[in-house]
Design an enzyme around this catalytic site. Structure first.
Site, PDB file in Angstrom:
ATOM      1  CB  CYS A 162      -9.985   1.907   3.827  1.00 47.75           C
ATOM      2  SG  CYS A 162     -11.587   1.124   4.157  1.00 47.75           S
ATOM      3  CB  CYS A 199      -7.799   3.200  -0.174  1.00 44.17           C
ATOM      4  SG  CYS A 199      -6.952   2.667   1.456  1.00 44.17           S
ATOM      5  CB  CYS A 225      -1.592   0.845   5.503  1.00 47.10           C
ATOM      6  SG  CYS A 225      -1.201   1.396   3.872  1.00 47.10           S
TER       7      CYS A 225
HETATM    8  S1  SF4 Z   1      -4.697   0.146   3.315  1.00 45.41           S
HETATM    9 FE1  SF4 Z   1      -2.821   0.713   2.348  1.00 45.41          FE
HETATM   10  S2  SF4 Z   1      -2.095  -1.294   0.896  1.00 45.41           S
HETATM   11 FE2  SF4 Z   1      -4.172  -1.456   1.734  1.00 45.41          FE
HETATM   12  S3  SF4 Z   1      -5.343  -0.509  -0.258  1.00 45.41           S
HETATM   13 FE3  SF4 Z   1      -5.159   1.275   1.395  1.00 45.41          FE
HETATM   14  S4  SF4 Z   1      -3.374   2.483   0.569  1.00 45.41           S
HETATM   15 FE4  SF4 Z   1      -3.342   0.231  -0.185  1.00 45.41          FE
END
Ligand code: SF4
Length: 229
Positions: free
Chosen positions: A225, A117, A202
């Site tokens: 996030c 993220c 996710c």
């Molecule tokens: S939500 Fe999941 S796939 Fe998207 S940036 Fe975050 S960790 Fe990576």
């Protein structure tokens, strides 16, 4: 309305005025809030949109036709989200920009979701906002308990911008009503049980009376996030 300094160099000196404007706008319509922010900041204002639904993009482009709307493309978005954003761009003549991460091929989501993220969401946002003074988001108090205190407007000390949340006070029913009144199309995954839509690795559908954000990072000790901290 209070006088707010609008240069990136002195935004932090207007903390009290920004908070006062937020209180003054508490009962304003979302379009009025964006209009106020745009009158204050002009093209130094940008809108980030996840395209889980069409409301923020529609509100923003109604308030300020041609306003910059940005999709932070982690490169792990659902194909349906890309399709939906393109449909909305064409239907509502959105000034849509796609912001991509600097990393291209790493699969950090398999081993380090915080790092993933950080590289695919937080860093591109930081880059986007580096020369902006205002940032419009779709965050709502009704999204989750962690968002229950979301102000209409606040100084974001991390990014040195005025963060504007024009939908902050809207309930789920308000959103549904807005969608009906304006005949907004639905993201195709909503019909399949996805109530909050992020990256495909996710995000899972939710069931029954599960919290609507419970499908995000399910089973992980993570609820945000990193964009809205
Ligand atoms: S939500 Fe999941 S796939 Fe998207 S940036 Fe975050 S960790 Fe990576």
């Amino acid at each position: 309305m209070p006088q707010i300094r609008t240069s990136k160099d002195n935004l932090s000196q207007s903390l009290a005025q920004i908070n006062q404007a937020s209180r003054d706008l508490e009962d304003a319509q979302p379009e009025e809030i964006i209009r106020y922010a745009y009158d204050l900041l002009g093209d130094d204002l940008t809108v980030t949109c996840s395209f889980s639904d069409a409301v923020l993009a529609h509100v923003a482009t109604t308030a300020v036709p041609g306003i910059e709307i940005v999709l932070l493309d982690t490169q792990f978005l659902f194909a349906e989200t890309h399709w939906y954003a393109t449909e909305l761009r064409n239907k509502f003549n959105l000034n849509l920009h796609i912001m991509e991460p600097l990393v291209q091929s790493e699969n950090l989501w398999q081993t380090n979701i915080e790092g993933c993220c950080a590289a695919r969401k937080v860093e591109p946002l930081q880059r986007l906002l580096s020369d902006k003074t205002g940032w419009v988001t779709g965050v709502r108090r009704a999204d989750a308990e962690t968002r229950a205190m979301t102000p209409v407007m606040a100084y974001d000390i991390v990014r040195n911008v005025i963060k504007v949340n024009p939908l902050a006070t809207m309930s789920d029913d308000d959103i549904a009503l807005y969608e009906r009144i304006h005949e907004l199309p639905e993201h195709p995954l909503v019909d399949k049980g996805y109530s909050s839509i992020g990256c495909w690795p996710c995000t899972r559908p939710v069931e029954g009376d599960e919290d609507k954000r419970s499908g995000r990072w399910a089973g992980q000790d993570k609820i945000e996030c990193g964009l809205h901290v």
